[in-house]
Design an enzyme around this catalytic site. Sequence first.
Site, PDB file in Angstrom:
ATOM      1  CG  ASN A 110      13.458 -43.188 -79.082  1.00  0.00           C
ATOM      2  OD1 ASN A 110      13.932 -42.064 -79.164  1.00  0.00           O
ATOM      3  ND2 ASN A 110      12.471 -43.509 -78.255  1.00  0.00           N
ATOM      4  CG  HIS A 112      10.917 -43.450 -73.438  1.00  0.00           C
ATOM      5  ND1 HIS A 112      10.283 -42.308 -73.837  1.00  0.00           N
ATOM      6  CD2 HIS A 112      10.257 -43.919 -72.351  1.00  0.00           C
ATOM      7  CE1 HIS A 112       9.258 -42.076 -73.016  1.00  0.00           C
ATOM      8  NE2 HIS A 112       9.214 -43.038 -72.106  1.00  0.00           N
TER       9      HIS A 112
HETATM   10  C1  GRF Z   1      16.492 -36.899 -72.466  1.00  0.00           C
HETATM   11  O1  GRF Z   1      15.983 -37.362 -71.235  1.00  0.00           O
HETATM   12  C2  GRF Z   1      15.902 -37.737 -73.566  1.00  0.00           C
HETATM   13  O2  GRF Z   1      15.740 -39.088 -73.217  1.00  0.00           O
HETATM   14  C3  GRF Z   1      14.585 -37.091 -73.759  1.00  0.00           C
HETATM   15  O3  GRF Z   1      14.911 -35.704 -73.752  1.00  0.00           O
HETATM   16  C4  GRF Z   1      15.952 -35.501 -72.789  1.00  0.00           C
HETATM   17  C5  GRF Z   1      16.991 -34.558 -73.352  1.00  0.00           C
HETATM   18  O4  GRF Z   1      17.825 -35.254 -74.167  1.00  0.00           O
HETATM   19  N1  GRF Z   1      13.916 -37.508 -74.940  1.00  0.00           N
HETATM   20  P1  GRF Z   1      19.126 -34.567 -74.825  1.00  0.00           P
HETATM   21  O5  GRF Z   1      19.933 -33.928 -73.688  1.00  0.00           O
HETATM   22  O6  GRF Z   1      18.611 -33.531 -75.792  1.00  0.00           O
HETATM   23  O7  GRF Z   1      19.845 -35.690 -75.476  1.00  0.00           O
END
Ligand code: GRF
Length: 206
Positions: A110, A112
Site C-alpha cells: 500500500n 500512504h
Molecule cells: C494519493 O495521495 C494516495 O496516496 C491517496 O489518495 C491519493 C490519490 O491517489 N491514498 P491516486 O492519484 O488515485 O493514485
Amino acid sequence: MSNHFKIAILISGRGSNMNSIIEAVKKGEINASLDVVISNNPEAKGLETAKEHGIDTKAFDLNSYTSRAEFDLAIIKFLKPRNIDLVVLAGYMLLVGADFVSAYKSNMINIHPSLLPSFIGRRPHQQALDYGVKLAGCTVHFVTEGLDDGPIIMQAAVPLLEDDNEASLAARVLKEENRILPECVNLIVEGKVKFKRSIRHEKSIN
Ligand code: GRF
C-alpha cells in the site's frame, strides 16, 4: 506475450499512482504484467485510464454486498483464478479485511501519503499541517491487518513550506508517491525485497 509476474492494482479514484506503474511497465522498467485494475468506485477515473491501456478492469460496489467481509470475499474470489503475484493498493480508500490480508499475506503493498507511523488514516496532509511538522512525505509498506501498519519498504520526504495548504502539500507529496511506488513494485518483482516482520511486529505477535 504477458510476463510471468502478474500484478493487480486496487484504486478508488484518479489513479495517478496506478498510472505511474502502468508507465513503468510500458517503459520496460518493471518486468511484469498488469493483469487487472479493481475499484470500489465504479466511477473511478482510473478505471478509464486502465481501459485506455487495454488493462482488464472490474468495479465492486460496496452497496451491493451485505458486509465488508462479503465485499472483500467477492474480490478475493475474482482474483483467485488470475494467480496474482502482487496486489498493489494505489489510492485505495478502503481498509482491506483480515481475509483479504491473509489471502495475499506478504504479496500486498500500500502507499500512504505520510511518513508512517505519523499521521495514519484519513487526511494525513492536514494532520501534518495541524501538527506543524517540517517534513511530510509518503510511505510504501506491506499490508497487514492494522491500518497503515505493515513493514515499511520505502519512504520519501518533502519539506512543508510556509504558505502550504492541504492541496499544495498533497501535490508535492503525490509527485514522490508516483516516483517511489513503481520503484517498490520493481524491487518486489525482481525479488530484491521480501516481507519481513519488523521487531515491532514480532513483539506484537509474541
Ligand atoms: C494519493 O495521495 C494516495 O496516496 C491517496 O489518495 C491519493 C490519490 O491517489 N491514498 P491516486 O492519484 O488515485 O493514485
